[in-house]
Design an enzyme around this catalytic site. Structure first.
Site, short mmCIF file in Angstrom:
data_model
loop_
_atom_site.label_atom_id
_atom_site.label_comp_id
_atom_site.label_asym_id
_atom_site.label_seq_id
_atom_site.Cartn_x
_atom_site.Cartn_y
_atom_site.Cartn_z
N GLN A 13 -25.52 23.83 -41.74
CA GLN A 13 -24.28 23.05 -41.69
C GLN A 13 -23.95 22.64 -40.26
O GLN A 13 -23.57 21.49 -40.00
CB GLN A 13 -23.12 23.88 -42.28
N TYR A 144 -21.80 40.88 -42.44
CA TYR A 144 -21.75 39.70 -41.58
C TYR A 144 -20.81 39.94 -40.40
O TYR A 144 -21.17 39.70 -39.24
CB TYR A 144 -21.27 38.51 -42.41
P1 NAD Z 1 -26.27 27.69 -42.40
O1 NAD Z 1 -26.50 28.78 -43.38
O2 NAD Z 1 -25.79 26.38 -42.89
O3 NAD Z 1 -27.60 27.42 -41.57
C1 NAD Z 1 -28.42 28.44 -41.09
C2 NAD Z 1 -29.82 27.88 -40.91
O4 NAD Z 1 -30.65 28.94 -40.42
C3 NAD Z 1 -30.45 27.39 -42.23
O5 NAD Z 1 -30.91 26.07 -42.08
C4 NAD Z 1 -31.60 28.35 -42.47
O6 NAD Z 1 -32.74 27.75 -43.06
C5 NAD Z 1 -31.92 28.81 -41.05
N1 NAD Z 1 -32.60 30.11 -41.02
C6 NAD Z 1 -32.39 31.18 -41.83
N2 NAD Z 1 -33.24 32.16 -41.52
C7 NAD Z 1 -34.01 31.71 -40.50
C8 NAD Z 1 -35.08 32.27 -39.76
N3 NAD Z 1 -35.55 33.50 -40.03
N4 NAD Z 1 -35.64 31.54 -38.77
C9 NAD Z 1 -35.19 30.27 -38.50
N5 NAD Z 1 -34.19 29.69 -39.19
C10 NAD Z 1 -33.61 30.40 -40.18
O7 NAD Z 1 -25.29 28.26 -41.27
P2 NAD Z 1 -24.26 27.45 -40.38
O8 NAD Z 1 -23.00 27.34 -41.14
O9 NAD Z 1 -24.89 26.25 -39.81
O10 NAD Z 1 -23.98 28.54 -39.25
C11 NAD Z 1 -24.71 28.59 -38.05
C12 NAD Z 1 -24.20 29.74 -37.22
O11 NAD Z 1 -22.79 29.59 -36.99
C13 NAD Z 1 -24.35 31.12 -37.87
O12 NAD Z 1 -24.61 32.08 -36.88
C14 NAD Z 1 -23.01 31.38 -38.47
O13 NAD Z 1 -22.74 32.76 -38.59
C15 NAD Z 1 -22.10 30.74 -37.44
N6 NAD Z 1 -20.80 30.40 -37.99
C16 NAD Z 1 -20.68 29.43 -38.93
C17 NAD Z 1 -19.44 29.12 -39.46
C18 NAD Z 1 -19.26 28.05 -40.51
O14 NAD Z 1 -18.14 27.90 -41.03
N7 NAD Z 1 -20.29 27.29 -40.83
C19 NAD Z 1 -18.30 29.82 -39.01
C20 NAD Z 1 -18.46 30.84 -38.07
C21 NAD Z 1 -19.72 31.09 -37.55
C1 AKB Z 2 -18.08 32.37 -43.51
O1 AKB Z 2 -17.16 32.10 -44.31
O2 AKB Z 2 -18.88 33.30 -43.64
C2 AKB Z 2 -18.17 31.51 -42.26
C3 AKB Z 2 -17.46 32.14 -41.14
C4 AKB Z 2 -16.00 31.95 -41.00
O3 AKB Z 2 -18.04 32.81 -40.33
N1 AKB Z 2 -17.70 30.20 -42.56
#
Ligand code: NAD
Ligand code: AKB
Length: 317
Positions: A13, A144
């Site tokens: 995402q 998480y």
């Molecule tokens: P996501 O799940 O959409 O994307 C994660 C990506 O990592 C996927 O494309 C997946 O294929 C890839 N992946 C998984 N395992 C892997 C591996 N072993 N090697 C390489 N790639 C791998 O997550 P996101 O929402 O894009 O989040 C990215 C980061 O931001 C994460 O650390 C998440 O905790 C953090 N985060 C996201 C949000 C949110 O609302 N989206 C909020 C807080 C923190």
């Molecule tokens: C989740 O809901 O796990 C994420 C985050 C807030 O870290 N969007």
């Protein structure tokens, strides 16, 4: 020196949007997108280098560091809160081992700057829920959440012990139209837009009055790049910065959507495991340090975000 920026977890995402933004600034060739599988459509479209990388495979990862000698690394690969509760050990392994591989290789290859995202999930039931401060009791009760809290401690440790310039943000729930979320507790706030446009209805897995900190993706990408471009001396927090955007409940989001789609209906499931996760998280965030240190200010409030989501999604869903 010209930048070589490695983004791991680029298909997700945040990754799809971050890679596009970084390529817009540094040029397509300067940004190496990577993920477990072949690139998603959005990444094929804005072409540039792409590598299949498993962050848990040390040999594979080492080869990528040797091949590109990156100046900056963004580690986005992780398992998020809801999926993490279904696969706790897998989540712990990816979220911790993946980070340690990146920190170690970044020291070895003298990477100039590393970005690794934390989350509001680092807070827990005994943290203050309103205007949650940067420093307070933190007792996360999801895998998480405590993997993110441990990750923050590792980031600060590598900064202090090895001088690695690692930077991090505690992202709220992120909402964007270009990519779908990957298994979090805040995902309802993206799904609701797709269902509103497709069917005019949405069944929320969180209750009507569950307030959570959220942020529009454009703001999140801007915050990330602003933090990464801040002079090192101004980055006073090397664990992860609190970051605030908008706080709202499913009912408030639905009311805002109804202003554009008058017949839209929201209903609520009786029970869902994600409710307990949401109930343990903050309702709003105090991000004074981000404001003071590198001038953070969000641009999107609830009406502006809803308008932008609907305008952009209506031709896609
Ligand atoms: P996501 O799940 O959409 O994307 C994660 C990506 O990592 C996927 O494309 C997946 O294929 C890839 N992946 C998984 N395992 C892997 C591996 N072993 N090697 C390489 N790639 C791998 O997550 P996101 O929402 O894009 O989040 C990215 C980061 O931001 C994460 O650390 C998440 O905790 C953090 N985060 C996201 C949000 C949110 O609302 N989206 C909020 C807080 C923190
Ligand atoms: C989740 O809901 O796990 C994420 C985050 C807030 O870290 N969007």
């Amino acid at each position: 020196m010209s930048e070589k920026i490695l983004v791991i977890g680029a298909n997700g995402q945040i990754g799809t949007e971050l890679v596009a933004a970084l390529r817009g600034i540094y040029g397509a060739e300067a940004v190496i997108a990577s993920d477990l599988k072949s690139p998603v459509y959005a990444l094929r479209k804005n072409s540039g280098p792409y590598e299949i990388v498993n962050v848990l495979d040390k040999d594979n990862l080492h080869h990528i560091f040797e091949k590109y000698n990156p100046t900056q690394v963004y580690l986005l690969a992780a398992i998020l809160s809801a999926v993490g509760e279904q696969k706790p050990k897998v989540a712990w392994d990816l979220n911790m081992t993946g980070l340690l591989h990146i920190l170690d290789f970044s020291v070895e290859f003298k990477v100039e700057k590393v970005f690794w995202p934390s989350s509001i999930a680092v807070f827990g039931p005994h943290s203050p829920q309103q205007q949650t401060p940067q420093y307070c009791v933190m007792d996360p009760n999801t895998v998480y959440g405590f993997s993110k809290l441990a990750g923050e401690r590792w980031c600060e440790y590598y900064f202090t012990k090895y001088g690695l310039d690692v930077r991090s943000l505690r992202y709220p729930g992120l909402i964007g139209w270009r990519a779908n979320p990957g298994g979090g507790t805040t995902d309802y706030a993206v799904h609701i837009f797709h269902q509103a446009l497709k069917t005019g209805k949405y069944e929320s897995f969180l209750s009507a009055d569950t307030a959570l900190p959220m942020m529009y993706m454009d703001d999140a990408i801007r915050a990330t790049i602003t933090l990464m471009n801040a002079p090192a001396g101004e980055v006073t927090i090397r664990s992860a910065y609190n970051l605030a955007g908008i706080s709202f409940t499913p009912a408030q989001l639905a009311d805002e959507i109804k202003k554009h789609i008058p017949g839209f209906e929201i209903t609520y499931v009786d029970s869902d495991p994600r409710q307990a996760i949401a109930d343990s998280w903050p309702k709003s965030i105090d991000d004074t340090y981000a404001q003071k240190d590198w001038g953070w200010e969000p641009e999107y409030d609830l009406p502006k975000m809803v308008q932008d989501m609907l305008v952009n999604l209506k031709d896609i869903v």
